[in-house]
Design an enzyme around this catalytic site. Structure first.
Site, PDB file in Angstrom:
ATOM      1  N   SER A 142      -8.786   1.626 -10.690  1.00  0.00           N
ATOM      2  CA  SER A 142      -9.665   0.533 -10.322  1.00  0.00           C
ATOM      3  C   SER A 142      -9.948   0.648  -8.826  1.00  0.00           C
ATOM      4  CB  SER A 142      -9.004  -0.811 -10.668  1.00  0.00           C
ATOM      5  OG  SER A 142      -9.849  -1.887 -10.299  1.00  0.00           O
ATOM      6  N   SER A 143     -10.134  -0.464  -8.165  1.00  0.00           N
ATOM      7  CA  SER A 143     -10.381  -0.504  -6.725  1.00  0.00           C
ATOM      8  C   SER A 143      -9.900  -1.842  -6.194  1.00  0.00           C
ATOM      9  CB  SER A 143     -11.880  -0.345  -6.437  1.00  0.00           C
ATOM     10  OG  SER A 143     -12.177  -0.690  -5.090  1.00  0.00           O
ATOM     11  N   TYR A 158     -20.392  -1.330  -9.169  1.00  0.00           N
ATOM     12  CA  TYR A 158     -19.123  -0.600  -9.108  1.00  0.00           C
ATOM     13  C   TYR A 158     -17.939  -1.505  -9.433  1.00  0.00           C
ATOM     14  CZ  TYR A 158     -15.229   2.000  -7.018  1.00  0.00           C
ATOM     15  OH  TYR A 158     -14.023   2.626  -6.800  1.00  0.00           O
ATOM     16  N   LYS A 162     -14.848  -1.738 -12.494  1.00  0.00           N
ATOM     17  CA  LYS A 162     -13.415  -1.698 -12.218  1.00  0.00           C
ATOM     18  C   LYS A 162     -12.705  -2.938 -12.760  1.00  0.00           C
ATOM     19  CE  LYS A 162     -13.559   2.310 -10.381  1.00  0.00           C
ATOM     20  NZ  LYS A 162     -13.016   3.432 -11.172  1.00  0.00           N
TER      21      LYS A 162
END
Length: 251
Positions: A142-143, A158, A162
């Site tokens: 993920s981020s 984006y 995630k």
């Protein structure tokens, strides 16, 4: 020398460069045989494999596969089993990130992000699951931006992918956990990679570096170290978690 991953086989998607290459190298240094996956960078992937094989610890092979597609994910698993005989660890590192205002996102942009960042990881985990034995490991990516309150609109596409990945990981951990297979997610903050630097000015890069207490960007090997921990025996009781590997990223 202790080799906690000796005899294990790991697929690392998108591992011809950057964070993926660091992860593959780290896992191999702990004894794993690793699959260097790539889409088009054959020479870069072979370079990573050659570097690993020259060290004489873990073995590395390369397998071309577009992991945004179900068919190639199945083929990646089949080729891993054919060449290496088993599968213990799956690291779902491959991803794309375009920065666009929500008003500028096209259907093609949407499909590319969701195919690569969500559909691909899910179906690779699905294809791999029947072949993972007790003690197996699945690591999604993920981020830290997925939980950042100050995320800007141009990251919308984006971070939405995630967020989806984190929920897939959290729920899949319940199913595979019953077989003593852990499923976790790594959520890095800004890491000093080519993808992160793309289309950013030096001023913007310095701004992100300044959001960390140490006033620097993370390094690919610092992410790889955490992946190696999750892949190893000492992480047997870590399951269904999202680990934010970001040096205290403040947003």
């Amino acid at each position: 020398m202790s080799l906690p991953l000796s005899g294990k086989v790991a697929i690392v998607t998108g591992s011809s460069r950057s964070i993926g290459a660091s992860i593959a190298t780290k896992l191999a240094s702990q004894g794993a045989n690793v699959v260097i996956n790539y889409v088009s960078g054959a020479s870069a992937a072979q370079g990573v494999a050659d570097e690993i094989n020259a060290k004489g610890v873990g073995k590395a092979i390369t397998v071309q596969a577009d992991v945004s597609t179900v068919a190639d994910n199945k083929r990646l698993v089949e080729e891993t089993l054919r060449q290496l005989g088993r599968l213990d660890i799956v690291v779902l590192n491959a991803g794309v990130m375009d920065m666009k205002s929500p008003a500028d996102v096209t259907e093609a942009d949407f499909d590319r992000h969701y195919n690569t960042n969500v559909k691909g990881p899910f179906f690779l985990a699905q294809a791999a699951a029947p072949h993972l034995t007790a003690g197996g490991r699945v690591v999604f990516f993920s981020s830290s931006l997925a939980s950042a309150s100050a995320v800007t609109p141009n990251y919308m596409l984006y971070v939405s992918t995630k967020g989806a990945v984190e929920q897939i990981s959290r729920t899949l951990a319940k199913e595979l956990g019953a077989r003593n297979i852990t499923v976790n997610t790594i959520a890095p903050g800004p890491i000093d990679t080519d993808m992160f630097r793309m289309n950013k000015t030096e001023q913007q890069i310095n701004f992100f570096a300044g959001l960390h207490p140490p006033k620097r960007l993370g390094k690919p090997e610092e992410v790889a170290n955490v992946v190696a921990f999750l892949a190893g025996p000492e992480a047997s009781w870590v399951n269904g978690q999202t680990l934010r590997v970001n040096g205290g990223f403040v947003v």
